[in-house]
Design a protein around this motif. Structure first.
Motif, PDB file in Angstrom:
ATOM      1  N   LEU A  65     108.857  14.592 -11.617  1.00  0.00           N
ATOM      2  CA  LEU A  65     107.633  15.337 -11.332  1.00  0.00           C
ATOM      3  C   LEU A  65     106.455  14.614 -11.975  1.00  0.00           C
ATOM      4  O   LEU A  65     106.602  14.015 -13.033  1.00  0.00           O
ATOM      5  N   ARG A 117     111.745  24.313 -12.202  1.00  0.00           N
ATOM      6  CA  ARG A 117     112.513  24.496 -10.963  1.00  0.00           C
ATOM      7  C   ARG A 117     111.617  24.982  -9.831  1.00  0.00           C
ATOM      8  O   ARG A 117     111.753  24.545  -8.682  1.00  0.00           O
ATOM      9  N   PHE A 120     109.737  22.077  -8.431  1.00  0.00           N
ATOM     10  CA  PHE A 120     110.611  21.301  -7.545  1.00  0.00           C
ATOM     11  C   PHE A 120     110.708  21.958  -6.173  1.00  0.00           C
ATOM     12  O   PHE A 120     110.606  21.289  -5.147  1.00  0.00           O
ATOM     13  N   ARG A 121     110.932  23.261  -6.163  1.00  0.00           N
ATOM     14  CA  ARG A 121     111.041  23.967  -4.872  1.00  0.00           C
ATOM     15  C   ARG A 121     109.772  23.797  -4.061  1.00  0.00           C
ATOM     16  O   ARG A 121     109.817  23.496  -2.874  1.00  0.00           O
ATOM     17  N   GLU A 122     108.616  23.981  -4.702  1.00  0.00           N
ATOM     18  CA  GLU A 122     107.343  23.816  -3.996  1.00  0.00           C
ATOM     19  C   GLU A 122     107.209  22.402  -3.458  1.00  0.00           C
ATOM     20  O   GLU A 122     106.805  22.194  -2.326  1.00  0.00           O
ATOM     21  N   ARG A 123     107.563  21.432  -4.273  1.00  0.00           N
ATOM     22  CA  ARG A 123     107.440  20.028  -3.880  1.00  0.00           C
ATOM     23  C   ARG A 123     108.281  19.741  -2.644  1.00  0.00           C
ATOM     24  O   ARG A 123     107.826  19.120  -1.694  1.00  0.00           O
ATOM     25  N   TYR A 124     109.522  20.197  -2.641  1.00  0.00           N
ATOM     26  CA  TYR A 124     110.402  19.883  -1.529  1.00  0.00           C
ATOM     27  C   TYR A 124     110.173  20.775  -0.320  1.00  0.00           C
ATOM     28  O   TYR A 124     110.423  20.353   0.802  1.00  0.00           O
ATOM     29  N   GLU A 125     109.665  21.968  -0.514  1.00  0.00           N
ATOM     30  CA  GLU A 125     109.340  22.806   0.642  1.00  0.00           C
ATOM     31  C   GLU A 125     108.153  22.246   1.397  1.00  0.00           C
ATOM     32  O   GLU A 125     108.042  22.404   2.605  1.00  0.00           O
ATOM     33  N   VAL A 127     107.543  18.989   1.626  1.00  0.00           N
ATOM     34  CA  VAL A 127     108.010  17.755   2.261  1.00  0.00           C
ATOM     35  C   VAL A 127     109.059  18.045   3.330  1.00  0.00           C
ATOM     36  O   VAL A 127     109.012  17.498   4.422  1.00  0.00           O
ATOM     37  N   LEU A 128     110.001  18.902   3.011  1.00  0.00           N
ATOM     38  CA  LEU A 128     111.091  19.223   3.926  1.00  0.00           C
ATOM     39  C   LEU A 128     110.982  20.685   4.351  1.00  0.00           C
ATOM     40  O   LEU A 128     111.279  21.577   3.566  1.00  0.00           O
ATOM     41  N   ARG A 130     111.717  24.289   5.724  1.00  0.00           N
ATOM     42  CA  ARG A 130     112.961  25.056   5.774  1.00  0.00           C
ATOM     43  C   ARG A 130     113.471  25.103   7.206  1.00  0.00           C
ATOM     44  O   ARG A 130     112.722  25.241   8.156  1.00  0.00           O
TER      45      ARG A 130
END
Length: 135
Positions: A65, A117, A120-125, A127-128, A130
């Motif tokens: 991060l 955590r 991380f969830r915000e970062r990947y949501e 980019v990827l 759902r």
């Protein structure tokens, strides 16, 4: 200059909270507002010394991060995490674990683990997206 940088630079120039204690209430409040804190939070941080919260950016970087980006996007979250980190009683363990490359282990006892955590969830949501399941 970001809040994290400002606060770190300011704390590194102070030996203890003794200098803050010499300020009158108005000056203490003004100084606290300059770095985005309440007077009580500023006193708490300075009581923990020059290295208050320095483990947080190291941990974030070790986990992938970017503390600067988090500070830019949501300075309030970063400020709160620094305050929590500065009061942590497990700094020695944290420093050792990060140094040894065991940053994921730190999340077992880190008081900021839930927030990390969430970041991380915000970062990947972002980019990827759902996947949607149609039933």
């Amino acid at each position: 200059m970001g809040m994290l940088t400002t606060l770190t630079a300011w704390l590194s120039g102070r030996a203890t909270g003794q200098e803050l204690a010499k300020l009158d209430t108005e000056d203490l409040g003004a100084l606290a507002r300059d770095v985005g804190l309440s007077a009580d939070q500023l006193m708490q941080l300075s009581a923990h010394g020059k290295t208050a919260g320095e483990e947080l950016p190291r941990l974030m970087l070790a986990l992938g991060l970017a503390p600067e980006k988090t500070e830019r996007i949501d300075p309030t979250i970063m400020r709160d995490m620094i305050i929590v980190c500065s009061g942590c009683k497990l700094k020695h363990h944290c420093r050792r674990d990060i140094h040894c490359g065991w940053a994921p282990v730190v999340q077992r006892y880190c008081p900021n683990a839930y927030t990390i955590r969430s970041l991380f969830r915000e970062r990947y949501e972002l980019v990827l997206p759902r996947s949607r399941v149609d039933c």
